[in-house]
Write an enzyme that holds these catalytic residues in place. Structure first.
Site, mmCIF file in Angstrom:
data_model
loop_
_atom_site.group_PDB
_atom_site.id
_atom_site.type_symbol
_atom_site.label_atom_id
_atom_site.label_comp_id
_atom_site.label_asym_id
_atom_site.label_seq_id
_atom_site.Cartn_x
_atom_site.Cartn_y
_atom_site.Cartn_z
ATOM 1 C CD GLU A 1 -2.436 -9.551 23.176
ATOM 2 O OE1 GLU A 1 -1.185 -9.600 22.658
ATOM 3 O OE2 GLU A 1 -3.413 -8.961 22.774
ATOM 4 C CG HIS B 1 7.168 -3.235 25.227
ATOM 5 N ND1 HIS B 1 6.573 -2.287 24.832
ATOM 6 C CD2 HIS B 1 6.740 -4.355 24.445
ATOM 7 C CE1 HIS B 1 5.953 -2.340 23.833
ATOM 8 N NE2 HIS B 1 6.148 -3.671 23.260
#
Length: 407
Positions: free
Chosen positions: A143, A212
């Site tokens: 990322e 998540h």
């Protein structure tokens, strides 16, 4: 690709925010870009002359039951388009992105599995086949690297849309977002603008586990130079996506993992939404309820019960998490004199905490009761479904809070 990678690092600074003088609050003369957005303007109020009687803190629990499937006139504005087509929310995001890629060859997409796989939630489905692998770029699982590359691409004139497969993963790129994306327009003396969109799913899912199911809006809210918006319907998802891509500022677009399959009819003609404007969901008289994203639907479920109990709540989807639309919010506060904030973000340092401070600073004289904020528990999201539900605000809590505030 060398032109994309050249000049890694970037950013854009927004104009400085100034507090609003609530006594001189006037609805601004803004260009309304939405074909169906409506403004509800409230004139002056005598609330500031009333004697305040602030009660003690609210006791809100999960035990109160709702009236299920109540037939209620919600007083919502008729916003249905005479012509249009039905789309799921993820399809609306995809349609908005595709239209902008057709319109501007500088718009490109990058992220993990955004190419021929179509994205983890299919927002980029079909785009690689249509636009090719250089405009829809699959990246490694790194990322910080592809976010930095996207920021550098924006510095060179491209308009990248960076997908974080999950907003939690973008914490790995926090340095690039804060020290580059939000800062370099200022530190370059205005030589660079960073028209980049950072988007992806977040929020509490159904048993997706702690890593998540994070609510990360407040993490990014403190970064100078960043705009933040949260979509809640297919209509505003498409409109905000298109507006974010066209903006010269870096924009973080928050999508909720549980709203992707929400269906709505949207217009066939082109439209965009104002990035700094809240949406009046339901006008009312007794209390202002401010919310966004998934909690909009918990609030509207609670509103059905409240109307049957004789209350008339005004519901506003704030949409713009940074900056707040204090014109719409302030006019509502001047009318109702009571405010309830409902969010999925964490209570400590969350969006609701910042919004509470802004309301108290600008509109304290119009309040007949303290601002109350219902937020998620300050705990990692449990995997067990029943425990997960307890960490998030439920409609029954909203009903209880409104009843106590309106006593």
């Amino acid at each position: 690709m060398s032109s994309i990678i050249h000049g890694a690092g970037a950013a854009t600074a927004l104009s400085t925010f100034n507090p609003v003088d609530s006594k001189k609050l006037v609805s601004p003369s803004r260009t309304n870009l939405s074909v169906r957005s409506q403004r509800y303007i409230v004139a002056g109020s005598d609330a500031s002359k009333k004697k305040k009687s602030f009660g003690s803190g609210l006791r809100v629990g999960h035990s109160q039951k709702l009236i299920a499937n109540a037939a209620v006139a919600t007083k919502e504005a008729d916003t249905s388009a005479s012509t249009g087509h039905e789309l799921l929310l993820f399809e609306a995001l995809q349609e908005g992105l595709e239209e902008e890629m057709d319109r501007d060859a500088n718009v490109c997409v990058m992220g993990e599995d955004v190419g021929h796989y179509g994205g983890s939630y299919k927002v980029t489905k079909g785009l690689a086949d249509k636009f090719g692998d250089l405009r829809v770029l699959d990246t490694p699982i790194c990322e910080n690297a592809f976010t930095g590359m996207g920021i550098g691409a924006a510095m060179t004139g491209l308009r990248p849309v960076i997908e974080g497969m999950n907003m939690g993963f973008l914490l790995l790129a926090f340095n690039q977002i804060s020290n580059n994306c939000g800062m370099l327009h200022y530190t370059s003396g205005g030589q660079f603008t960073i028209p980049v969109v950072i988007r992806g799913p977040g929020g509490v899912g159904r048993q997706l586990g702690a890593e998540h199911s994070q609510r990360l809006e407040s993490y990014f809210q403190s970064i100078p130079g960043i705009q933040m918006v949260a979509c809640s319907t297919p209509y505003n998802a498409k409109g905000l996506m298109k507006a974010a891509i066209r903006s010269e500022n870096p924009v973080i677009l928050f999508e909720h993992v549980l709203l992707y399959n929400l269906k709505e009819k949207i217009p066939d003609e082109e439209y965009i939404c104002n990035l700094e404007e809240a949406e009046m969901v339901r006008p009312g008289e007794h209390i202002t309820i401010l919310t966004y994203s998934r909690m909009r639907y918990h609030v509207m479920q609670a509103a059905k019960t409240l109307v049957n109990k004789g209350y008339d709540p005004e519901v506003i989807d704030i949409r713009s998490l940074k900056p707040f639309d204090l014109h719409t919010i302030g006019n509502s506060v001047k009318k109702t004199h009571r405010v309830l904030i409902v969010e999925e973000c964490m209570r400590t340092g969350g969006i609701g905490a910042s919004l509470t401070a802004a309301i108290n600073e600008n509109f304290h004289d119009y309040l007949d009761a303290p601002v109350v904020c219902l937020s998620s528990q300050d705990v990692p999201t449990p995997y067990a479904g029943t425990l997960e539900e307890w960490t998030v605000v439920q409609p029954a809590q909203i009903v209880t809070a409104v009843e106590q505030l309106c006593q």
